[in-house]
Enzyme design. Structure first.
Site, PDB file in Angstrom:
ATOM      1  N   LYS A   9      26.646  58.650 -18.583  1.00  0.00           N
ATOM      2  CA  LYS A   9      27.508  57.667 -17.926  1.00  0.00           C
ATOM      3  C   LYS A   9      27.880  58.185 -16.542  1.00  0.00           C
ATOM      4  CE  LYS A   9      31.285  54.720 -19.551  1.00  0.00           C
ATOM      5  NZ  LYS A   9      32.432  54.695 -20.474  1.00  0.00           N
TER       6      LYS A   9
HETATM    7  O1  G3P Z   1      34.856  50.729 -21.447  1.00  0.00           O
HETATM    8  C1  G3P Z   1      35.771  50.931 -20.437  1.00  0.00           C
HETATM    9  C2  G3P Z   1      37.093  51.140 -21.028  1.00  0.00           C
HETATM   10  O2  G3P Z   1      37.177  52.361 -21.670  1.00  0.00           O
HETATM   11  C3  G3P Z   1      38.236  50.853 -20.187  1.00  0.00           C
HETATM   12  O3  G3P Z   1      39.048  50.088 -20.969  1.00  0.00           O
HETATM   13  O4  G3P Z   1      41.115  49.084 -21.669  1.00  0.00           O
HETATM   14  O5  G3P Z   1      41.144  51.219 -20.355  1.00  0.00           O
HETATM   15  O6  G3P Z   1      40.533  49.076 -19.266  1.00  0.00           O
HETATM   16  P1  G3P Z   1      40.546  49.854 -20.529  1.00  0.00           P
END
Ligand code: G3P
Length: 217
Positions: free
Chosen positions: A87
């Site tokens: 990633k």
């Molecule tokens: O896949 C990306 C993720 O980990 C971010 O999610 O909910 O932190 O915006 P969030």
């Protein structure tokens, strides 16, 4: 549509795997820290544990932000397990690194994508997956799902093979809307997958079937 779970929590990964519909896992440094996994060695061991639980792709994020550092770290991560997807953040050196990895047959997930232009660059560089963060766009009054639609249109216009991995999915309606638009993959919390199960008429119908069965037995 592939279902990935977006967590480093091993119990939740096992639960999703046991449901039989899991195609992979995404993690990031914040999700690792949330589980108390810190330090390079512990993080690497954790990736191995995740790969032992699931059969699909497991995204492992590089920490380096310079080209040489990303290449070194990404090659080490890729060697850990054949399920590992490197990633890489959407920055200039990240794009160059994705091109390098692509040429070497190392699979990548271009993360922190917030615009159609970034997604176009990721595809040109040969990313295996591109991760537009829809929830974080919604958080700032910008339509995250619209970004998925824009990227779908652009990728279809030119036949790019890069898979659209809708990330920062927060709830079940995000999953359904991403499926309607044609995202190749979604990654979200276990609750966003389990929410798909729920309908009160299913519960009422099942209760009636069981009650009627008991009447005749
Ligand atoms: O896949 C990306 C993720 O980990 C971010 O999610 O909910 O932190 O915006 P969030």
């Amino acid at each position: 549509m592939k279902f990935f779970i977006d967590t480093a929590n091993l119990d939740q990964i096992k639960e999703a795997q046991d449901l039989g519909v899991l195609d992979g896992v995404t993690t990031n440094p914040s999700l690792m820290a949330k589980e108390g996994i810190t330090g390079a060695d512990n993080i690497i061991n954790h990736y191995k544990k995740i790969c032992d639980i699931v059969t699909g792709d497991v995204s492992a994020e590089v920490i380096a932000t310079d080209y040489e550092g990303i290449i070194k770290e990404g090659e080490q991560l890729a060697k850990l397990h054949d399920q590992i997807i490197v990633k890489v953040p959407m920055i200039k050196d990240g794009v160059k690194a994705i091109k390098y990895f692509s040429d070497k047959g190392i699979k990548t997930n271009c993360t922190l994508v917030f615009s159609a232009g970034q997604a176009l660059l990721a595809a040109k560089a040969g990313a295996t997956y591109v991760s537009p963060f829809i929830g974080r766009l919604d958080d700032i009054s910008t339509d995250g799902l619209n970004l998925i639609a824009e990227i779908r249109l652009i990728y279809d216009n030119y036949g790019f093979n890069t898979q659209i991995l809708a990330a920062s999915v927060r709830h079940t309606m995000h999953v359904i809307d991403c499926a309607k638009i044609g995202a190749d993959v979604m990654t979200g919390p276990l609750s966003s997958i389990e929410g798909l199960l729920k309908h009160p008429l299913t519960d009422i119908g099942l209760a009636k079937f069981l009650a009627d069965y008991k009447k005749g037995n």
